[in-house]
Design an enzyme around this catalytic site. Structure first.
Site, PDB file in Angstrom:
ATOM      1  N   HIS A   8       0.810  -1.209   0.000  1.00  0.00           N
ATOM      2  CA  HIS A   8       0.000   0.000   0.000  1.00  0.00           C
ATOM      3  C   HIS A   8       0.853   1.273   0.000  1.00  0.00           C
ATOM      4  CE1 HIS A   8       0.784   1.095   4.248  1.00  0.00           C
ATOM      5  NE2 HIS A   8       0.879  -0.217   4.421  1.00  0.00           N
ATOM      6  N   HIS A  30      12.154  -1.676 -11.967  1.00  0.00           N
ATOM      7  CA  HIS A  30      11.909  -3.109 -12.174  1.00  0.00           C
ATOM      8  C   HIS A  30      11.848  -3.770 -10.804  1.00  0.00           C
ATOM      9  CE1 HIS A  30      13.146  -6.968 -14.589  1.00  0.00           C
ATOM     10  NE2 HIS A  30      12.272  -7.241 -13.637  1.00  0.00           N
TER      11      HIS A  30
END
Length: 204
Positions: free
Chosen positions: A133, A142
């Site tokens: 979150h 990446h």
């Protein structure tokens, strides 16, 4: 929903996974652009030329199917007017609550993206990774296979979080870093470089 016709840029291992996501999403592959090959076939689809040939196919969407962040940035900036495809595997779990996913990003099978996470442009969120979150993931970043990015984390542009690495809650990692496989980051990283170990330490 009308299916899209997509051209992939790059014809290597990463492109195989991206192609699979496109097909599983019900969209169509027109072919590949690849500067090293320029002709022939890949996965049974035609090589349509190098990157510059995109201007001949502006009725299609494009996605950069190359793992290297610097290459993705260079190509994205060299293709004005391109419509970018965002590849999201049907098996990914993405919260509908204040999540944002930038254009050209690839989200692979079994990835989890939780509420409030904002992911930049042309990122890779790899198989089985977790973006918790309220994270902010910069452009061209990446997040590798099985990596875990805990809540309220900041990952800078072009940073690579290696396979199985963990970034602890509330930590910021600047752009241009490489976090080695299995690395555990427990405090902010403010200087670009390569980091390995538990806890993470810079090696070059």
């Amino acid at each position: 929903m009308k299916s899209e016709t997509v051209i992939l840029i790059g014809a290597g291992g990463h492109a195989k996974v991206v192609a699979d996501i496109i097909l599983r999403s019900g969209d169509r592959i027109a072919g590949f652009l690849d500067g090293a090959r320029r002709s022939g076939e890949f996965l049974g689809y035609p090589i349509l030329g190098d990157d510059g040939a995109y201007r001949n196919f502006l009725d299609c969407s494009f996605i950069i199917a190359i793992g290297n962040a610097q290459a993705r940035e260079r190509i994205a900036q060299s293709m004005p007017g391109a419509a970018w495809y965002t590849a999201i595997h049907p098996g990914a779990v993405i919260s509908p609550l204040d999540t944002r996913i930038g254009e050209g990003t690839v989200i692979m099978a079994d990835a989890v993206i939780n509420p409030g996470a904002h992911i930049g442009r042309h990122c890779i969120i790899n198989s089985g990774s977790i973006v918790e979150h309220d994270n902010r993931i910069g452009d061209y970043a990446h997040i590798s296979v099985g990596a875990k990015v805990a809540g309220t984390v900041r990952i800078g542009e072009k940073t690579w979080v290696g396979a199985g690495a963990t970034v602890s809650n509330g930590v910021s990692v600047c752009g241009g870093c490489m976090l080695g496989a299995g690395t555990v980051v427990v405090r902010d990283i403010t200087e670009a470089g390569t980091y390995v170990g538990v806890p993470a330490r810079k090696i070059k």
